[in-house]
Design a protein around this motif. Structure first.
Motif, PDB file in Angstrom:
ATOM      1  N   MET A 262       0.772  -1.161   0.032  1.00 41.83           N
ATOM      2  CA  MET A 262       0.017  -0.011  -0.075  1.00 41.83           C
ATOM      3  C   MET A 262       0.729   1.228  -0.136  1.00 41.83           C
ATOM      4  N   GLY A 263       0.399   2.131  -0.922  1.00 43.01           N
ATOM      5  CA  GLY A 263       1.515   3.253  -1.191  1.00 43.01           C
ATOM      6  C   GLY A 263       2.297   3.248  -2.202  1.00 43.01           C
ATOM      7  N   ASN A 264       3.561   3.369  -2.030  1.00 38.59           N
ATOM      8  CA  ASN A 264       4.685   3.513  -2.854  1.00 38.59           C
ATOM      9  C   ASN A 264       4.531   2.319  -3.782  1.00 38.59           C
ATOM     10  N   LEU A 265       4.805   0.971  -3.484  1.00 34.43           N
ATOM     11  CA  LEU A 265       4.769  -0.201  -4.149  1.00 34.43           C
ATOM     12  C   LEU A 265       3.663  -0.388  -4.837  1.00 34.43           C
ATOM     13  N   ASP A 266       2.499  -0.187  -4.538  1.00 38.74           N
ATOM     14  CA  ASP A 266       1.170  -0.080  -5.266  1.00 38.74           C
ATOM     15  C   ASP A 266       1.308   0.808  -6.416  1.00 38.74           C
ATOM     16  N   ARG A 267       1.632   2.106  -6.250  1.00 31.69           N
ATOM     17  CA  ARG A 267       1.764   2.938  -7.391  1.00 31.69           C
ATOM     18  C   ARG A 267       2.730   2.516  -8.418  1.00 31.69           C
ATOM     19  N   GLN A 268       4.078   1.877  -7.974  1.00 36.01           N
ATOM     20  CA  GLN A 268       4.792   1.397  -8.879  1.00 36.01           C
ATOM     21  C   GLN A 268       4.028   0.298  -9.607  1.00 36.01           C
ATOM     22  N   ALA A 269       3.348  -0.595  -9.186  1.00 35.25           N
ATOM     23  CA  ALA A 269       2.840  -1.550  -9.920  1.00 35.25           C
ATOM     24  C   ALA A 269       1.695  -0.918 -10.857  1.00 35.25           C
ATOM     25  N   GLU A 270       1.040   0.074 -10.694  1.00 33.49           N
ATOM     26  CA  GLU A 270       0.126   0.570 -11.342  1.00 33.49           C
ATOM     27  C   GLU A 270       0.644   1.118 -12.442  1.00 33.49           C
ATOM     28  N   ALA A 271       1.820   1.804 -12.254  1.00 30.18           N
ATOM     29  CA  ALA A 271       2.678   2.583 -13.425  1.00 30.18           C
ATOM     30  C   ALA A 271       3.349   1.710 -14.265  1.00 30.18           C
ATOM     31  N   ARG A 272       4.029   0.690 -13.496  1.00 31.17           N
ATOM     32  CA  ARG A 272       4.686  -0.052 -14.469  1.00 31.17           C
ATOM     33  C   ARG A 272       4.150  -1.509 -14.750  1.00 31.17           C
ATOM     34  N   GLY A 273       3.107  -1.761 -14.379  1.00 31.54           N
ATOM     35  CA  GLY A 273       2.282  -3.039 -14.795  1.00 31.54           C
ATOM     36  C   GLY A 273       2.151  -3.952 -13.451  1.00 31.54           C
ATOM     37  N   ASP A 274       0.981  -4.629 -13.475  1.00 33.05           N
ATOM     38  CA  ASP A 274       0.775  -5.679 -12.185  1.00 33.05           C
ATOM     39  C   ASP A 274       1.645  -6.751 -12.052  1.00 33.05           C
ATOM     40  N   GLN A 275       2.398  -7.077 -13.156  1.00 34.65           N
ATOM     41  CA  GLN A 275       3.124  -8.321 -12.839  1.00 34.65           C
ATOM     42  C   GLN A 275       4.241  -8.084 -11.721  1.00 34.65           C
TER      43      GLN A 275
END
Length: 315
Positions: A262-275
Motif C-alpha cells: 500500500m502506498g509506494n509499491l502499489d503506485r509502482q505496480a500501477e505505473a509499471r504493470g501489475d506483474q
C-alpha cells in the motif's frame, strides 16, 4: 370448513409477517450473502499449518482496510464480501471502541472522514454509531453502516482470514474475548507493532496467530527472547521491497512475510504493470498487503497457475 381455511390462512399470514419482522430486526446485514466456503479450516491447527512457510505455499493478498473502492467503504462487511467473492483473501481491518465499550470497525479516531457522523468514535454509543452511514473512497455516502467486530467475525467464518489492527486505547483482552466468543481462532490473527504487544497477545492467547513487525534479524531475536514462538508469527517486513537475506531467514524459521505494498509499491505496480506483484513474491514476500487487492490477486493468480501451486485449505 370455511372457518378452518380462514384460520389456517390467518396463521400463515401471521407467520409470514412475524418472520419478516424478525429478519428485519435481527440485523442490518441481511443482504450480505452467506456464499460458499473459501477456506477450509477444521480448527486453529489448520490455520497454523496454512500460515507456515513452505516452498509450495500459496501467496495471498491482504486487503488493506478491507479493500475499499468506489461505492465500497473501508472497514465494511459489504466491501469484504466483494473481495471474498473474487479471490481467497486476508482482510485487514481496524478495531475501535465505542462509548459503551462495544468493538466496532473504524480506522480513524474520528468519524468525519469515513462516515456521516461527526466527532470521536469513543464518544458515541453503538446505537449512535449505527445511525451513521459509511462513505466510499471518493466521499460518496453509501447505504452501509458501521459494523461491529462480532458481526464481521460471524460473517467471515470460512470466507476470509482476518488480521485485526487494534487501535490505540482498545484493550487486546477485549478483542481476544470477542474472538473467543465467536470461536474465530481458526481465521484470525492479531496485529502488533512491537515486542511488548506481541508478548502480551501471546500470553493472553497462545493459540492465536500474531502479525509482528520484523524489519531486521534482531527483531526476530527479541520476539524469541520474549517467548513468542515462530509458529505463531506472521512477519510484517515493511513497505519497501523485501530484503532477501531477511526473508530467507524468516522462511528458514517457517515464518511467512507480509510486504506492505500500500502506498509506494502499489503506485509502482500501477505505473509499471501489475506483474510487479508477482515479482515481489519471487523476491521473498508471501502476503501482499495492498490497496489494490483485485489487481494484485489477478497477478498472483497467474503466478500460482504457472507454478501449479495449491493448498488443501483453499477450495
Amino acid at each position: 370448513m370455511i372457518t378452518w381455511i380462514k384460520f389456517t390462512l390467518a396463521l400463515a399470514y401471521l407467520g409470514l409477517n412475524t418472520g419478516c419482522l424478525r429478519n428485519n430486526n435481527a440485523t442490518n446485514l441481511a443482504h450480505v450473502s452467506n456464499h460458499n466456503q473459501v477456506f477450509r479450516f477444521s480448527g486453529v491447527d489448520d490455520l497454523h499449518r496454512f500460515l507456515t512457510y513452505s516452498d509450495s505455499r500459496v501467496p495471498l493478498i491482504s486487503a488493506h482496510r478491507g479493500g475499499p473502492d468506489l461505492d465500497y467503504p473501508e472497514n465494511a462487511i459489504e466491501t469484504f464480501q466483494r473481495i471474498a467473492y473474487k479471490t481467497p483473501a486476508i482482510i485487514e481491518c481496524d478495531i475501535a471502541l465505542s462509548k459503551d465499550s462495544m468493538l466496532v470497525l473504524m480506522h480513524d479516531e474520528t468519524l468525519d472522514r469515513t462516515s456521516t457522523g461527526k466527532g470521536k468514535v469513543n464518544r458515541k454509543t453503538l446505537e449512535e454509531l449505527k445511525s451513521f452511514q459509511l462513505k466510499d473512497t471518493q466521499g460518496n455516502i453509501t447505504s452501509y453502516q458501521i459494523p461491529t467486530l462480532d458481526e464481521a467475525l460471524s460473517w467471515g467464518v470460512g470466507k476470509v482470514i482476518f488480521t485485526l489492527d487494534v487501535k490505540r486505547n482498545v484493550p487486546y483482552r477485549l478483542v481476544i474475548d470477542a474472538v473467543r466468543k465467536a470461536r474465530a481462532e481458526a481465521y484470525v490473527a492479531i496485529i502488533t507493532y512491537n515486542v511488548d504487544q506481541a508478548a502480551m497477545v501471546n500470553n493472553l492467547a497462545p493459540d492465536l496467530m500474531i502479525s509482528a513487525s520484523i524489519r531486521h534479524a534482531d527483531d526476530l531475536l527479541r520476539l524469541n527472547d520474549a517467548d513468542v514462538p515462530d509458529t505463531r508469527i506472521l512477519a510484517f517486513i515493511g513497505t519497501k521491497e523485501a530484503d532477501k537475506q531477511l526473508t530467507d531467514l524468516l522462511h528458514q524459521h517457517g515464518i511467512l512475510c507480509i510486504l506492505g505494498t500500500m502506498g509506494n509499491l502499489d503506485r509502482q505496480a500501477e505505473a509499471r504493470g501489475d506483474q510487479l506483484y508477482a515479482e515481489f513474491v519471487d523476491n521473498g514476500a508471501d502476503i501482499l498487503s495492498t490497496d489494490r487487492p483485485l489487481q494484485a490477486a489477478q497477478s498472483l493468480d497467474y503466478y500460482i497457475q504457472k507454478r501449479q501451486l495449491s493448498s488443501p485449505y483453499i477450495n
